[in-house]
Write an enzyme that holds these catalytic residues in place. Structure first.
Site, PDB file in Angstrom:
ATOM      1  N   SER A 143       0.820  -1.201   0.000  1.00 12.03           N
ATOM      2  CA  SER A 143       0.000   0.000   0.000  1.00 12.03           C
ATOM      3  C   SER A 143       0.860   1.259   0.000  1.00 12.03           C
ATOM      4  CB  SER A 143      -0.974  -0.034   1.180  1.00 12.03           C
ATOM      5  OG  SER A 143      -1.897   1.014   1.103  1.00 12.03           O
ATOM      6  N   ASP A 300      -2.491   6.269  -4.233  1.00  9.54           N
ATOM      7  CA  ASP A 300      -1.353   5.609  -3.597  1.00  9.54           C
ATOM      8  C   ASP A 300      -0.835   4.473  -4.489  1.00  9.54           C
ATOM      9  OD1 ASP A 300      -3.440   3.821  -3.175  1.00  9.54           O
ATOM     10  OD2 ASP A 300      -2.893   3.369  -1.117  1.00  9.54           O
ATOM     11  N   ASP A 302      -0.883   1.244  -4.743  1.00 12.79           N
ATOM     12  CA  ASP A 302      -1.764   0.187  -5.241  1.00 12.79           C
ATOM     13  C   ASP A 302      -3.130   0.721  -5.650  1.00 12.79           C
ATOM     14  OD1 ASP A 302      -2.422   0.586  -2.522  1.00 12.79           O
ATOM     15  OD2 ASP A 302      -3.331  -1.397  -2.378  1.00 12.79           O
ATOM     16  N   ASP A 304      -5.757   2.121  -4.295  1.00  8.48           N
ATOM     17  CA  ASP A 304      -7.048   1.897  -3.639  1.00  8.48           C
ATOM     18  C   ASP A 304      -7.458   3.111  -2.814  1.00  8.48           C
ATOM     19  OD1 ASP A 304      -5.230   1.578  -1.577  1.00  8.48           O
ATOM     20  OD2 ASP A 304      -6.018  -0.346  -0.880  1.00  8.48           O
TER      21      ASP A 304
END
Length: 569
Positions: A143, A300, A302, A304
């Protein structure tokens, strides 16, 4: 086996990655360094694995990734006759390598692996699990953590992150597998040749973007308003999907931040690639000064979560996750009411550390609010419950204060592609009305009162970090202060004991047990403390409703200072 024995075993094993051997040789004789890498094994929880990249049982490397995947494969084979799993990855160092290793282990065990050919957002992994009718999913990402980290998120067949029960079963199976000798691995090319590893095609990506676009409120409003956007994927996985969806809704002026456009796991211009942190958005803000767009969007690594800045009064104002969530909730209610598409008995789902301002907006509009524990998997779980009752149309929106949002039920995780689209449409509508998102937020504060929501994080690194976090949480439970900053503590909720104590009157908390302590203060403020599930940190949430923003900030500063002292930082 002790840490020194483990170290010697790793050192004697013919490691495939020469960098791991070099690291082990470099720390020879350094007790602290050896201990930190081998004093424990990375634990497989509901968030999967997460750790520093490197050699050892307490590090993210091909061996810890393979072992976790062996545990997952054993779990799937015990539960399903012919299981399959989807695998995706982001831009972090070794993410693609780890994803391929996952596919190799799955294939060797008879679990068909569907692998994205290129890096993709986390929500696209959730979508693939559901679209391909897989029984599990793996997302290689850490993340928003710094570059030295990577991680492994595991998903169930519903496309939601694994439940506690499933994660415990995987952990049990994983512990039975020796990290070197107990893992089956198939050659990647062999897997491609025999069909046990297959690449996910462009057609599925198109279906994912179609599902995102289906949540659009007004597909022409951005073009009509002439909305302009600076966008940064923070060197992550968002560029392809976010740019495609912005093009589709008519955002014709998109200015990418060149230094952060290409995937780069070292994150050279944003050491902490977290859209919650102003420093991560600095390059985007600099480009905003040049291009003067209406919005800055930052996803960010990834993709999400998304952070934003809004052009207002000659500058750019960052909005928090709570503020954007409030704006989107109000916008969706209003827009769907106007269009006649608001479902009967609509539901908004939020976490216990997310602003209670939503409750006031919901009451005004006849919307039910469901509070869940921290973690978007609990929001996804609520969607599943609605789906099982045939009532998924009631789900309007879900969000958490940490910049994660989702409208629609096509995935079971937060989706920054979806959120970026909605934020742009919302901003475009208000732009046509001559208002900015800041203007709209100020209007909501005038109507519902001033709400201030902030957070403090306290890092507890290394082998002793977990022990220190547990000691702090125990103290907050057993030695709860009677007052803070001269304000009386009216109640305490202990989510680990599933109990709320209000003046000696105890009541049950009907949520899964979690290591969270909550203080309700005189005047209506609430303080929540919990260890992070993904980082070596304790997080403190301050939720304050004040007469005005000045009074709220003054009280928040006082609470923050006293809690910092009380926790020993």
């Amino acid at each position: 086996m002790g840490h020194l024995e483990s170290y010697k075993r790793w050192l004697s094993f013919p490691l495939e990655d020469p960098a791991l051997r070099e690291e082990l040789l470099r720390i020879e004789g350094q007790e602290d360094e050896i201990f930190d890498r081998f004093y424990r094994e990375l634990e497989f929880g509901t968030g999967g694995l997460r750790g520093v990249l490197g050699a050892g049982s307490n590090r993210m490397n091909i061996y810890t990734v393979r072992r976790a995947t062996q545990g997952l494969a054993d779990y799937l084979l015990a539960k399903y006759p012919s299981p399959s799993a989807a695998v995706s990855y982001d831009s972090r160092n070794n993410s693609e390598l780890f994803a391929r290793e996952c596919a190799r282990v799955l294939a060797a065990n008879g679990v068909k692996a569907h692998l994205y050919r290129q890096l993709m957002p986390t929500p696209a992994l959730s979508f693939a699990v559901r679209d391909l009718h897989c029984q599990a999913g793996i997302m290689i990402t850490a993340s928003h953590n710094p570059a030295k980290y990577n991680g492994y998120k595991a998903y169930g067949e519903d496309g939601c992150q694994m439940t506690e029960e499933a994660a415990a079963a995987v952990m049990g199976a994983m512990q039975k597998a020796d990290i070197f000798d107990g893992v089956k691995v198939k050659a990647f090319d062999e897997g491609l040749a025999d069909g046990s590893i297959v690449y996910i095609g462009e057609d599925l990506i198109a279906r994912y973007l179609d599902a995102v676009y289906a949540q659009s409120i007004d597909g022409e409003i951005c073009r009509e308003a002439g909305l302009s956007v600076v966008y940064t994927p923070l060197n992550g996985a968002g560029n392809l999907c976010v740019r495609r969806i912005l093009e589709r809704i008519g955002v014709e002026k998109v200015y990418p931040v060149k230094e952060q456009e290409a995937p780069d796991g070292n994150f050279p211009t944003c050491p902490y690639p977290n859209p919650e942190i102003r420093e991560a958005l600095q390059k985007g803000l600099e480009l905003c000064e040049e291009k003067q767009p209406d919005l800055l969007l930052a996803t960010d690594p990834d993709c999400d979560r998304v952070g934003i800045a809004v052009r207002h009064s000659g500058g750019y104002q960052l909005l928090t996750g709570n503020e954007v969530g409030v704006l989107l909730t109000d916008y969706l209610i209003r827009a769907k009411k106007e269009a006649g598409t608001l479902a009967k008995d609509p539901i908004v789902v939020k976490t216990i550390v997310t602003t209670s301002m939503i409750d006031a907006i919901a009451r005004e509009n006849g919307v039910q609010v469901i509070n869940v524990l921290t973690g978007f998997k609990y929001i996804g779980e609520q969607i599943l419950y609605l789906e099982q009752k045939g009532e998924e149309s009631r789900y309007l929106f879900g969000f958490e204060e940490s910049y994660g949002y989702l409208s629609g039920t096509y995935v079971r995780d937060k989706d920054a592609v979806n959120a970026s689209m909605l934020i742009c449409e919302m901003a475009a509508l208000y732009k046509k009305q001559g208002r900015t998102l800041v203007d709209v937020l100020d209007g909501l504060y005038e109507k519902y009162g001033t709400y201030l929501n902030t957070q403090a994080s306290f890092t507890c690194e290394g082998a002793s970090g977990m022990e220190r976090m547990n000691e702090i949480m125990d103290t907050l439970r057993t030695e709860a202060p009677d007052s803070i900053c001269g304000l009386k503590r009216l109640w305490m909720a202990d989510y680990l004991a599933s109990e709320k104590d209000e003046g000696g009157v105890k009541s049950e908390i009907r949520l899964p047990k979690s290591n969270v302590v909550e203080y309700g203060m005189e005047g209506g403020s609430v303080i929540v403390v919990r260890p992070s599930g993904t980082e070596p940190k304790i997080k403190v949430y301050f939720m304050i409703r004040g007469e005005n923003i000045g009074a709220a900030r003054e009280l928040e500063n006082s609470f923050r200072a006293e809690m910092t002292r009380a926790m020993g930082f």
